[in-house]
Motif scaffolding. Structure first.
Motif, short mmCIF file in Angstrom:
data_model
loop_
_atom_site.label_atom_id
_atom_site.label_comp_id
_atom_site.label_asym_id
_atom_site.label_seq_id
_atom_site.Cartn_x
_atom_site.Cartn_y
_atom_site.Cartn_z
N ASN A 46 8.98 70.32 -25.84
CA ASN A 46 9.03 71.80 -25.74
C ASN A 46 9.33 72.26 -27.25
OD1 ASN A 46 9.00 71.61 -22.59
ND2 ASN A 46 11.17 70.65 -22.84
N ILE A 47 8.78 73.41 -27.34
CA ILE A 47 9.06 74.08 -28.57
C ILE A 47 9.78 75.28 -28.48
CG2 ILE A 47 7.94 74.89 -30.74
CD1 ILE A 47 7.72 72.02 -30.67
N GLU A 48 10.86 75.59 -28.97
CA GLU A 48 11.59 76.83 -28.98
C GLU A 48 11.33 77.74 -30.08
OE1 GLU A 48 16.61 77.48 -29.34
OE2 GLU A 48 15.83 76.43 -27.46
N SER A 49 11.01 78.74 -29.81
CA SER A 49 10.48 79.62 -31.02
C SER A 49 11.69 80.50 -31.90
CB SER A 49 9.25 80.78 -30.34
OG SER A 49 8.23 80.19 -29.85
N GLU A 50 11.45 80.46 -32.92
CA GLU A 50 12.69 81.38 -33.76
C GLU A 50 11.82 82.09 -34.81
OE1 GLU A 50 15.69 78.87 -35.33
OE2 GLU A 50 16.40 78.23 -33.32
N PRO A 51 10.90 83.15 -34.42
CA PRO A 51 10.35 83.84 -35.24
C PRO A 51 11.37 84.86 -36.19
CG PRO A 51 9.97 84.73 -33.10
CD PRO A 51 10.82 83.65 -33.10
N GLY A 52 10.85 85.35 -37.27
CA GLY A 52 11.52 86.17 -38.07
C GLY A 52 10.70 87.03 -38.91
N GLU A 53 11.36 87.87 -39.86
CA GLU A 53 10.73 88.65 -40.88
C GLU A 53 11.03 88.26 -42.27
OE1 GLU A 53 11.25 92.78 -40.32
OE2 GLU A 53 10.25 92.46 -38.32
N TRP A 54 10.15 88.19 -43.16
CA TRP A 54 10.40 87.85 -44.48
C TRP A 54 12.01 88.13 -45.09
CZ3 TRP A 54 8.35 84.20 -48.07
CH2 TRP A 54 8.84 84.53 -49.48
N GLY A 55 12.24 89.37 -45.02
CA GLY A 55 13.28 90.06 -45.57
C GLY A 55 14.64 89.24 -45.22
N GLY A 56 14.77 88.78 -43.92
CA GLY A 56 16.10 88.17 -43.72
C GLY A 56 15.86 86.72 -43.35
N TYR A 57 14.75 86.38 -43.50
CA TYR A 57 14.43 85.02 -43.03
C TYR A 57 15.32 83.87 -43.85
CZ TYR A 57 11.63 80.50 -42.17
OH TYR A 57 11.17 79.47 -41.64
N TRP A 58 15.43 83.94 -45.35
CA TRP A 58 16.03 82.94 -46.00
C TRP A 58 17.55 83.30 -45.82
CZ3 TRP A 58 12.70 79.40 -47.11
CH2 TRP A 58 11.35 79.79 -47.16
N ASP A 59 18.07 84.22 -45.73
CA ASP A 59 19.63 84.50 -45.65
C ASP A 59 19.95 83.67 -44.00
OD1 ASP A 59 20.10 85.46 -47.92
OD2 ASP A 59 20.25 87.45 -47.17
N LYS A 60 19.20 83.76 -43.23
CA LYS A 60 19.34 83.28 -41.90
C LYS A 60 19.41 81.87 -42.08
CE LYS A 60 18.00 83.65 -37.07
NZ LYS A 60 17.09 84.44 -35.99
N LEU A 61 18.16 81.05 -42.71
CA LEU A 61 17.91 79.68 -42.98
C LEU A 61 18.98 79.02 -43.34
CD1 LEU A 61 16.12 77.38 -42.35
CD2 LEU A 61 15.13 78.02 -44.35
N ALA A 62 19.60 79.69 -44.62
CA ALA A 62 20.65 79.32 -45.56
C ALA A 62 22.08 79.13 -44.64
CB ALA A 62 21.07 80.08 -46.57
N THR A 63 22.11 80.20 -43.77
CA THR A 63 23.29 80.14 -42.94
C THR A 63 23.41 79.04 -41.78
OG1 THR A 63 23.54 82.54 -43.41
CG2 THR A 63 24.79 81.64 -41.44
N LYS A 64 22.15 78.81 -41.23
CA LYS A 64 22.18 77.90 -40.19
C LYS A 64 22.21 76.55 -40.76
CE LYS A 64 19.74 80.66 -36.62
NZ LYS A 64 18.64 80.37 -35.40
N THR A 65 21.56 76.31 -41.93
CA THR A 65 21.67 75.09 -42.77
C THR A 65 22.87 74.82 -43.07
OG1 THR A 65 19.31 75.29 -43.48
CG2 THR A 65 20.74 73.84 -44.55
N ALA A 66 23.80 75.75 -43.59
CA ALA A 66 25.23 75.38 -43.74
C ALA A 66 26.14 75.14 -42.73
CB ALA A 66 25.55 76.66 -44.83
N ALA A 67 25.53 75.69 -41.52
CA ALA A 67 26.13 75.29 -40.06
C ALA A 67 25.88 74.06 -39.65
CB ALA A 67 26.19 76.65 -39.24
N ASN A 68 25.04 73.23 -40.28
CA ASN A 68 24.41 72.25 -39.66
C ASN A 68 23.44 72.49 -38.46
OD1 ASN A 68 23.85 69.26 -39.59
ND2 ASN A 68 25.45 68.80 -38.33
N ASP A 69 22.83 73.56 -38.39
CA ASP A 69 21.98 74.03 -37.37
C ASP A 69 20.56 74.53 -37.60
OD1 ASP A 69 21.87 74.85 -34.29
OD2 ASP A 69 22.32 76.93 -35.07
#
Length: 435
Positions: free
Chosen positions: A69-92
């Motif tokens: 199963n694929i759970e979608s997490e679409p985003g927009e360029w402007g906030g994409y990288w901050d969100k990805l960094a935050t989730k990576t930092a949280a091991n998520d």
């Protein structure tokens, strides 16, 4: 497309540093067996059209792989990288990640991405070798290209016709030809239409340096150009302003913050501007006219020396902390190599690097896409090796180029001072990232 600010970059790197310390504390979880039902989180950025297209390919994959199963997490360029960094930092971090080349080294080089070359479920046998190399860093395959692009000059034929200026021969034109053509268009526009927009993208500087036998980065991740060559880049942009080939600095600043629909190019008020080839369809739809793609001008009039290159539009990557690496690899392989997936994704993320997929989608291509595929094939004899992958710390270099361009166009810095300042600032960025 808005690039994150330097403040955002510091936040991302800080979050990434936390993430990488977490990554170092333990091994990734083992993948589940093929018979287990698993869920993969899939993150990407895009507009509504791209989101709908991506959801369609997800549905097709799930139909073919009922245990995934694929759970979608679409985003927009402007906030994409901050969100990805935050989730990576949280091991998520998401299992499958749409990645940009600017951040392949940022994430892959610090242990956050899976080495796809070690995954049995991925077949790279039919992928273009240069495209494969573009997703490699420090000996690991951290991303597979979603498709190829080239950075070109888009000529708005409406503007050329209104100015009664012929479109140049892009196989032989020089920068002098470019400047002369743009100045003639501006002269006919009475201050309302301009010949050419400024090119202050990272790709603009890369092409200029390559024309002079230099590069922005070396293979070992350091700056690889002479400051005088960089200064000549800003000297040319200043000449575009002074010759009125391009708009005044104030107009250019306002234009840089406008969306396509409100921009000078989108409203048929500029004859030439730099864009990526996969944007042709959007440009024609917005301007309501025909757009002709032109090769980059060169210093000597030879297209073989114009410094152009193929660039991956983006990448498919996977988190090194995914609990399901085998399934993530299966999904990435499907996106990359499956003909049905290719027929859904088409060329909106670039022209596929698998020639079998290109052949499969060709009958269904829109006219603009057919033009892009043909253009990329036509320029292939002149395309040499791709630039080095941007090193760790290079994610915000494009912002720095744009800022120093503004300083030059507003006469706050000379081209030489801009080149020196640029080199010092970027060198410090890269050095800090290596510590």
């Amino acid at each position: 497309m808005t690039i994150p600010t330097s403040l955002g970059r510091r936040f991302r790197l800080g979050a990434a540093a936390v993430a990488f310390s977490i990554l170092a504390t333990g091994c990734g979880a083992a993948g589940s067996s093929n018979s287990d039902e698993v869920t993969l989180r899939f993150a990407w950025w895009g507009n509504e059209y791209l989101n709908a297209q991506t959801e369609k390919v997800i549905a097709a994959f799930e139909a073919e792989h009922p245990n995934i199963n694929i759970e979608s997490e679409p985003g927009e360029w402007g906030g994409y990288w901050d969100k990805l960094a935050t989730k990576t930092a949280a091991n998520d971090a998401p299992d499958v990640i749409q990645m940009d080349q600017k951040y392949i080294a940022e994430y892959g080089g610090r242990g956050a991405l899976l080495d796809l070359a070690k995954q049995d479920g991925i077949d790279t046998g039919k992928l273009d070798k240069e495209a494969l190399a573009s997703g490699q860093y420090d000996g690991s395959q951290y991303g597979l290209s979603t498709g190829q692009n080239a950075y070109v000059i888009m000529a708005n034929t409406k503007v050329f016709e209104a100015a009664n200026v012929p479109i140049p021969d892009d196989a032989t034109w020089t920068w002098d030809d470019f400047m002369d053509t743009a100045a003639k268009i501006s002269a006919s526009g009475d201050g309302k239409t301009y010949g050419a927009a400024y090119g202050s993208n990272e790709a603009d500087l890369i092409i200029w340096l390559r024309q002079h036998g230099e590069a922005l980065y070396s293979a070992d991740g350091k700056l690889d150009f002479d400051t005088t060559t960089a200064a000549s880049f800003w000297e040319r942009l200043k000449e575009q302003r002074d010759s009125k080939a391009s708009p005044p600095a104030t107009v250019a600043t306002e234009d840089s913050g406008a969306g396509l629909e409100e921009s000078l190019f989108g409203t048929n008020r500029v004859g030439m501007a730099w864009w990526w080839t996969n944007q042709l369809g959007s440009l024609e739809a917005t301007t309501g006219g025909s757009i002709k793609m032109l090769r980059a001008p060169s210093t000597d009039g030879s297209s073989a020396d114009n410094g152009m290159y193929y660039k991956p539009t983006m990448f498919w990557s996977a988190s090194s902390r995914s609990k399901h690496p085998a399934e993530a690899a299966t999904f990435i392989n499907y996106l990359t190599n499956n003909p049905e997936a290719g027929k859904i994704l088409m060329t909106d993320r670039g022209v596929p690097t698998n020639t079998d997929i290109v052949q499969a989608i060709t009958p269904d291509l829109k006219p603009a896409d057919t033009t892009v595929v043909s253009f990329l094939k036509d320029i292939s004899p002149d395309i040499k090796t791709a630039p080095a992958v941007p090193p760790v710390g290079a994610g915000s270099v494009q912002n720095v180029i744009k800022r120093f361009t503004d300083e030059v166009l507003y006469d706050r810095l000379s081209p030489s001072a801009a080149a020196e300042g640029f080199r010092m600032e970027v060198d410090e960025m890269l050095s800090s990232a290596r510590k």
